[in-house]
Design an enzyme around this catalytic site. Structure first.
Site, PDB file in Angstrom:
ATOM      1  N   VAL A   1       0.845  -1.196   0.000  1.00  0.00           N
ATOM      2  CA  VAL A   1       0.000   0.000   0.000  1.00  0.00           C
ATOM      3  C   VAL A   1       0.880   1.246   0.000  1.00  0.00           C
ATOM      4  O   VAL A   1       1.718   1.433   0.886  1.00  0.00           O
ATOM      5  CB  VAL A   1      -0.941   0.013   1.222  1.00  0.00           C
ATOM      6  CG1 VAL A   1      -1.789   1.285   1.220  1.00  0.00           C
ATOM      7  CG2 VAL A   1      -1.827  -1.218   1.221  1.00  0.00           C
ATOM      8  N   LYS A   2       0.662   2.087  -0.998  1.00  0.00           N
ATOM      9  CA  LYS A   2       1.480   3.283  -1.184  1.00  0.00           C
ATOM     10  C   LYS A   2       0.749   4.491  -0.601  1.00  0.00           C
ATOM     11  O   LYS A   2      -0.372   4.800  -0.996  1.00  0.00           O
ATOM     12  CB  LYS A   2       1.740   3.479  -2.675  1.00  0.00           C
ATOM     13  CG  LYS A   2       2.903   4.383  -3.037  1.00  0.00           C
ATOM     14  CD  LYS A   2       3.130   4.304  -4.539  1.00  0.00           C
ATOM     15  CE  LYS A   2       4.286   5.183  -4.986  1.00  0.00           C
ATOM     16  NZ  LYS A   2       4.417   5.155  -6.463  1.00  0.00           N
ATOM     17  N   LEU A   3       1.409   5.176   0.341  1.00  0.00           N
ATOM     18  CA  LEU A   3       0.804   6.271   1.098  1.00  0.00           C
ATOM     19  C   LEU A   3       1.612   7.555   0.940  1.00  0.00           C
ATOM     20  O   LEU A   3       2.844   7.512   0.920  1.00  0.00           O
ATOM     21  CB  LEU A   3       0.757   5.914   2.590  1.00  0.00           C
ATOM     22  CG  LEU A   3       0.036   4.625   2.978  1.00  0.00           C
ATOM     23  CD1 LEU A   3       0.435   4.211   4.399  1.00  0.00           C
ATOM     24  CD2 LEU A   3      -1.469   4.807   2.874  1.00  0.00           C
TER      25      LEU A   3
END
Length: 218
Positions: free
Chosen positions: A86-88
């Site tokens: 998951v890219k935040l």
């Protein structure tokens, strides 16, 4: 150093995978739009296609900017495939979401990092990867590679497990310089990887070998 390709183009991903050196993929909404991939369901389906092509991690970016939205999106992305990371974004709610996912064993890539302090916060929150954008720093006459060196020193000082993922890599020398500085991962276009193959002496040497072989077999 791991090699990731930064694209949503399935052809480029397949070509990099065929080289046998690809370790993963990063992408973002801009790269998806470049390939004409729009709409939540189409984007999710495209992530699935990417995961089917590669063996390594695939960073899938949330588009929410609030904690609750990031959590909802991130959990949906993580459930899509075991390879999904998951890219935040590195904002306050992004750090909160990073900590939330870290506590749940969901891997994260904290992106849009432009300072060592930001990278330190991401590591403290348990990020799997942190993505300093070296090319964009170079664009404003700031030394992007120096940021890699600073983060490497800080992470080594405190034995953080967070991996440095050098992003916004523009060309082959960026790859070489990041490798010298100890970046764990680099992500860039296919051209930055294929550029490592090129050297005029290799071409000259191969041409000579083939010429001599042809002469000896006439």
């Amino acid at each position: 150093m791991k090699f990731f390709i930064d694209t949503a183009n399935l052809g480029d991903i397949a070509e990099a995978q065929a080289l046998g050196v690809l370790d993963g993929v990063t992408t973002n909404p801009s790269l998806m739009a470049k390939e004409g991939i729009t709409g939540a369901e189409n984007i999710l389906a495209h992530y699935q296609k990417i995961c089917d092509l590669v063996d390594g991690d695939v960073s899938a970016e949330v588009i929410s900017t609030d904690f609750e939205g990031m959590v909802e999106e991130g959990e949906k992305l993580a459930a899509l495939h075991p390879q999904i990371v998951v890219k935040l974004p590195l904002i306050a709610d992004g750090i909160k979401a990073c900590k939330y996912f870290s506590d749940k064993g969901i891997r994260t890539n904290v992106t849009l990092v432009f300072s060592a302090g930001q990278a330190l916060l991401a590591a403290k929150a348990g990020a799997t990867y942190v993505s300093p954008f070296i090319g964009r720093l170079d664009d404003i006459s700031t030394d992007g590679l120096n940021l890699i060196a600073e983060i490497r020193q800080i992470y080594d000082n405190y034995a953080f497990d967070t991996q440095i993922l050098a992003a916004s890599v523009r060309h082959t020398m960026h790859v070489i310089d990041c490798a010298k500085l100890g970046s764990d991962v680099m992500t860039g276009p296919l051209s930055s990887i294929k550029g490592l193959l090129k050297h005029p002496l290799t071409d000259i040497g191969l041409a000579k070998f083939l010429e001599d072989y042809k002469k000896g077999n006439q």
